[in-house]
Write a protein that holds these residues in place. Structure first.
Motif, PDB file in Angstrom:
ATOM      1  N   PRO A  76       0.810  -1.235   0.000  1.00 35.10           N
ATOM      2  CA  PRO A  76       0.000   0.000   0.000  1.00 35.10           C
ATOM      3  C   PRO A  76       0.837   1.277   0.000  1.00 35.10           C
ATOM      4  CG  PRO A  76      -0.959  -1.599   1.486  1.00 35.10           C
ATOM      5  CD  PRO A  76       0.356  -2.169   1.050  1.00 35.10           C
ATOM      6  N   GLU A  77       2.003   1.234   0.641  1.00 35.89           N
ATOM      7  CA  GLU A  77       2.865   2.411   0.673  1.00 35.89           C
ATOM      8  C   GLU A  77       3.656   2.574  -0.626  1.00 35.89           C
ATOM      9  OE1 GLU A  77       2.837   0.131   3.307  1.00 35.89           O
ATOM     10  OE2 GLU A  77       1.371   1.423   4.302  1.00 35.89           O
ATOM     11  N   ARG A  78       3.665   1.545  -1.458  1.00 29.16           N
ATOM     12  CA  ARG A  78       4.476   1.564  -2.668  1.00 29.16           C
ATOM     13  C   ARG A  78       3.634   1.622  -3.937  1.00 29.16           C
ATOM     14  NH1 ARG A  78       9.804   0.342  -1.771  1.00 29.16           N
ATOM     15  NH2 ARG A  78      10.356  -0.424   0.300  1.00 29.16           N
ATOM     16  N   GLY A  79       2.332   1.881  -3.795  1.00 33.04           N
ATOM     17  CA  GLY A  79       1.480   1.978  -4.972  1.00 33.04           C
ATOM     18  C   GLY A  79       1.926   3.099  -5.895  1.00 33.04           C
ATOM     19  N   LEU A  80       1.756   2.894  -7.198  1.00 36.24           N
ATOM     20  CA  LEU A  80       2.222   3.838  -8.213  1.00 36.24           C
ATOM     21  C   LEU A  80       1.045   4.446  -8.955  1.00 36.24           C
ATOM     22  CD1 LEU A  80       5.069   1.675  -9.782  1.00 36.24           C
ATOM     23  CD2 LEU A  80       5.282   3.371  -7.967  1.00 36.24           C
ATOM     24  N   ALA A  81       1.173   5.706  -9.307  1.00 30.94           N
ATOM     25  CA  ALA A  81       0.174   6.363 -10.138  1.00 30.94           C
ATOM     26  C   ALA A  81       0.432   6.031 -11.605  1.00 30.94           C
ATOM     27  CB  ALA A  81       0.230   7.876  -9.934  1.00 30.94           C
ATOM     28  N   THR A  82      -0.637   5.895 -12.364  1.00 28.28           N
ATOM     29  CA  THR A  82      -0.496   5.568 -13.788  1.00 28.28           C
ATOM     30  C   THR A  82       0.343   6.599 -14.525  1.00 28.28           C
ATOM     31  OG1 THR A  82      -2.636   4.449 -13.747  1.00 28.28           O
ATOM     32  CG2 THR A  82      -1.796   5.083 -15.896  1.00 28.28           C
ATOM     33  N   ASP A  83       0.252   7.850 -14.096  1.00 28.70           N
ATOM     34  CA  ASP A  83       1.020   8.913 -14.748  1.00 28.70           C
ATOM     35  C   ASP A  83       2.277   9.280 -13.956  1.00 28.70           C
ATOM     36  OD1 ASP A  83      -0.216  10.079 -12.596  1.00 28.70           O
ATOM     37  OD2 ASP A  83      -1.080  11.756 -13.705  1.00 28.70           O
ATOM     38  N   GLY A  84       2.754   8.370 -13.107  1.00 33.55           N
ATOM     39  CA  GLY A  84       3.926   8.643 -12.286  1.00 33.55           C
ATOM     40  C   GLY A  84       5.235   8.504 -13.040  1.00 33.55           C
ATOM     41  N   PRO A  85       6.344   8.895 -12.411  1.00 32.85           N
ATOM     42  CA  PRO A  85       7.643   8.908 -13.107  1.00 32.85           C
ATOM     43  C   PRO A  85       8.168   7.518 -13.445  1.00 32.85           C
ATOM     44  CG  PRO A  85       7.893   9.456 -10.771  1.00 32.85           C
ATOM     45  CD  PRO A  85       6.435   9.463 -11.051  1.00 32.85           C
ATOM     46  N   GLU A  86       7.837   6.510 -12.623  1.00 30.83           N
ATOM     47  CA  GLU A  86       8.352   5.167 -12.911  1.00 30.83           C
ATOM     48  C   GLU A  86       7.778   4.639 -14.220  1.00 30.83           C
ATOM     49  OE1 GLU A  86       8.263   6.028  -8.583  1.00 30.83           O
ATOM     50  OE2 GLU A  86       6.713   5.977 -10.136  1.00 30.83           O
ATOM     51  N   LEU A  87       6.466   4.761 -14.374  1.00 31.03           N
ATOM     52  CA  LEU A  87       5.844   4.275 -15.603  1.00 31.03           C
ATOM     53  C   LEU A  87       6.190   5.160 -16.792  1.00 31.03           C
ATOM     54  CD1 LEU A  87       2.458   3.085 -14.097  1.00 31.03           C
ATOM     55  CD2 LEU A  87       4.461   1.720 -14.688  1.00 31.03           C
ATOM     56  N   ALA A  88       6.486   6.436 -16.530  1.00 27.85           N
ATOM     57  CA  ALA A  88       6.960   7.314 -17.606  1.00 27.85           C
ATOM     58  C   ALA A  88       8.301   6.817 -18.151  1.00 27.85           C
ATOM     59  CB  ALA A  88       7.074   8.747 -17.105  1.00 27.85           C
ATOM     60  N   GLN A  89       9.161   6.313 -17.269  1.00 29.95           N
ATOM     61  CA  GLN A  89      10.433   5.737 -17.729  1.00 29.95           C
ATOM     62  C   GLN A  89      10.190   4.567 -18.675  1.00 29.95           C
ATOM     63  OE1 GLN A  89      13.628   4.871 -14.930  1.00 29.95           O
ATOM     64  NE2 GLN A  89      12.645   6.170 -13.390  1.00 29.95           N
ATOM     65  N   LEU A  90       9.195   3.732 -18.329  1.00 33.19           N
ATOM     66  CA  LEU A  90       8.908   2.572 -19.167  1.00 33.19           C
ATOM     67  C   LEU A  90       8.277   2.989 -20.488  1.00 33.19           C
ATOM     68  CD1 LEU A  90       7.650   0.017 -16.502  1.00 33.19           C
ATOM     69  CD2 LEU A  90       9.913   0.217 -17.551  1.00 33.19           C
ATOM     70  N   ALA A  91       7.499   4.067 -20.472  1.00 33.34           N
ATOM     71  CA  ALA A  91       6.942   4.582 -21.725  1.00 33.34           C
ATOM     72  C   ALA A  91       8.063   5.015 -22.664  1.00 33.34           C
ATOM     73  CB  ALA A  91       5.988   5.741 -21.438  1.00 33.34           C
ATOM     74  N   ALA A  92       9.075   5.682 -22.117  1.00 31.42           N
ATOM     75  CA  ALA A  92      10.219   6.101 -22.928  1.00 31.42           C
ATOM     76  C   ALA A  92      10.986   4.891 -23.450  1.00 31.42           C
ATOM     77  CB  ALA A  92      11.134   7.005 -22.111  1.00 31.42           C
ATOM     78  N   ALA A  93      11.125   3.848 -22.613  1.00 32.89           N
ATOM     79  CA  ALA A  93      11.838   2.645 -23.036  1.00 32.89           C
ATOM     80  C   ALA A  93      11.073   1.908 -24.130  1.00 32.89           C
ATOM     81  CB  ALA A  93      12.070   1.731 -21.839  1.00 32.89           C
ATOM     82  N   ALA A  94       9.750   1.860 -24.018  1.00 33.18           N
ATOM     83  CA  ALA A  94       8.939   1.225 -25.057  1.00 33.18           C
ATOM     84  C   ALA A  94       9.087   1.970 -26.381  1.00 33.18           C
ATOM     85  CB  ALA A  94       7.479   1.180 -24.620  1.00 33.18           C
ATOM     86  N   ARG A  95       9.090   3.284 -26.295  1.00 34.03           N
ATOM     87  CA  ARG A  95       9.254   4.109 -27.500  1.00 34.03           C
ATOM     88  C   ARG A  95      10.628   3.881 -28.124  1.00 34.03           C
ATOM     89  NH1 ARG A  95       7.577   8.333 -25.282  1.00 34.03           N
ATOM     90  NH2 ARG A  95       9.583   9.195 -24.626  1.00 34.03           N
ATOM     91  N   ASP A  96      11.663   3.824 -27.305  1.00 36.17           N
ATOM     92  CA  ASP A  96      13.009   3.596 -27.823  1.00 36.17           C
ATOM     93  C   ASP A  96      13.131   2.220 -28.475  1.00 36.17           C
ATOM     94  OD1 ASP A  96      13.758   6.081 -26.911  1.00 36.17           O
ATOM     95  OD2 ASP A  96      14.749   5.327 -25.095  1.00 36.17           O
ATOM     96  N   ALA A  97      12.456   1.227 -27.875  1.00 34.87           N
ATOM     97  CA  ALA A  97      12.536  -0.142 -28.390  1.00 34.87           C
ATOM     98  C   ALA A  97      11.595  -0.371 -29.567  1.00 34.87           C
ATOM     99  CB  ALA A  97      12.219  -1.136 -27.273  1.00 34.87           C
ATOM    100  N   GLY A  98      10.593   0.492 -29.725  1.00 38.01           N
ATOM    101  CA  GLY A  98       9.580   0.269 -30.752  1.00 38.01           C
ATOM    102  C   GLY A  98       8.748  -0.956 -30.460  1.00 38.01           C
ATOM    103  N   CYS A  99       8.555  -1.240 -29.161  1.00 37.87           N
ATOM    104  CA  CYS A  99       7.859  -2.453 -28.731  1.00 37.87           C
ATOM    105  C   CYS A  99       6.889  -2.085 -27.615  1.00 37.87           C
ATOM    106  CB  CYS A  99       8.869  -3.484 -28.237  1.00 37.87           C
ATOM    107  SG  CYS A  99       8.155  -5.038 -27.632  1.00 37.87           S
ATOM    108  N   ALA A 100       5.642  -2.542 -27.706  1.00 37.24           N
ATOM    109  CA  ALA A 100       4.674  -2.310 -26.645  1.00 37.24           C
ATOM    110  C   ALA A 100       5.061  -3.111 -25.402  1.00 37.24           C
ATOM    111  CB  ALA A 100       3.274  -2.692 -27.105  1.00 37.24           C
ATOM    112  N   LEU A 101       4.552  -2.670 -24.254  1.00 34.44           N
ATOM    113  CA  LEU A 101       4.862  -3.311 -22.975  1.00 34.44           C
ATOM    114  C   LEU A 101       3.584  -3.473 -22.172  1.00 34.44           C
ATOM    115  CD1 LEU A 101       6.820  -4.228 -20.677  1.00 34.44           C
ATOM    116  CD2 LEU A 101       6.882  -1.821 -19.972  1.00 34.44           C
ATOM    117  N   ALA A 102       3.351  -4.695 -21.681  1.00 36.54           N
ATOM    118  CA  ALA A 102       2.285  -4.965 -20.709  1.00 36.54           C
ATOM    119  C   ALA A 102       2.954  -5.364 -19.403  1.00 36.54           C
ATOM    120  CB  ALA A 102       1.361  -6.076 -21.200  1.00 36.54           C
ATOM    121  N   ILE A 103       2.648  -4.634 -18.330  1.00 35.21           N
ATOM    122  CA  ILE A 103       3.342  -4.841 -17.059  1.00 35.21           C
ATOM    123  C   ILE A 103       2.362  -4.736 -15.904  1.00 35.21           C
ATOM    124  CG2 ILE A 103       3.980  -2.379 -16.972  1.00 35.21           C
ATOM    125  CD1 ILE A 103       6.593  -3.262 -15.561  1.00 35.21           C
ATOM    126  N   GLY A 104       2.501  -5.646 -14.937  1.00 41.51           N
ATOM    127  CA  GLY A 104       1.684  -5.590 -13.743  1.00 41.51           C
ATOM    128  C   GLY A 104       2.263  -4.632 -12.721  1.00 41.51           C
TER     129      GLY A 104
END
Length: 251
Positions: free
Chosen positions: A53-81
């Protein structure tokens, strides 16, 4: 359509380690021309952590933003829990980020498993479908995939591939061995099933991540160790697809 699945040990609340593994797997999947990569359930921060509960992430938070940038760089979609924090609610969620870095879907687990998940999370109430590479996809999470009515409902919506982050643990070895291929075959839907391996707290994971085709054939299968699976989904053969839904008789 080429699919990738990453099976690895839990990041165990080390967000940097979890992000690093996800980025490395994305880069590799992109180099192999995969359309999408699937990672396990609650990969961030790790499924069996005591302070989720203390480690929950927002959908628009910086951690998932990093993964959005990585997906864009890789040209590959990402599904992550991930553990999604939305106001006062916490969800066991899965996010799909497109190859251009945009969010394609955010799904919240419907079938919470056991008293721990039911105490931690608010259950989801909706299916989520989306288009990727000319196909209609959906997200389910772990226990969801074991319920035939959910698979049937998604098939009725035209879904041809389910991306399924999971945290399947011992002794439930029948799920990857039997249940997932049967669900795929019975409903004519391919399934990309991404599990953990190793141990986390009092859980030992079964591994067995897989990419299963719409006729129930296992196209790629992991053992009990880290693995990156890659497989090309075959075209659905109408002569081989199950007709159970059309033939079902209510008595």
């Amino acid at each position: 359509m080429r699919i990738a699945v990453w099976q690895g040990p839990s990041p165990a609340a080390d967000l940097e380690a979890g992000l690093s593994q996800a980025k490395a797997a994305l880069a590799a999947a992109g180099l192999m021309n995969a359309s999408v990569l699937v990672l396990p359930e609650v990969w961030l921060p790790g499924y069996n952590q005591p302070d989720i509960p203390e480690r929950g992430l927002a959908t628009d938070g910086p951690e998932l933003a990093q993964l959005a940038a990585a997906a864009r760089d890789a040209g590959c979609a990402l599904a992550i829990g991930y553990a999604e924090r939305s106001g006062e609610a916490l969800y066991n969620a899965a996010l799909c980020i497109g190859p251009d870095g945009t969010i394609l879907a955010n799904y919240r687990k419907i079938q919470l498993y056991g008293p721990r998940e039911q105490a931690l999370y608010t259950p989801g109430t909706d299916y989520v479908t989306f288009d990727l590479a000319g196909h209609t996809l959906a997200l389910l999470i772990c226990y969801d995939i074991e319920f035939a009515p959910h698979i049937k409902a998604l098939a009725a919506r035209g879904v041809s591939l389910i991306l399924c982050p999971t945290a399947n643990m011992h002794p439930f070895t029948h799920v990857p061995r039997v249940t997932v291929p049967a669900m795929a075959a019975n409903h004519g839907i391919a399934i990309a099933y991404a599990n953990y391996c190793g141990s986390e707290g009092d859980l030992t994971y079964t591994g067995g991540s897989q990419i299963t085709g719409p006729h129930g054939e296992i196209l790629a299968l992991a053992g009990e160790h880290p693995a990156l699976l890659i497989a090309d989904l075959p075209a659905r053969d109408p002569a081989r697809l199950s007709t159970q839904s059309a033939d079902f008789r209510v008595i």
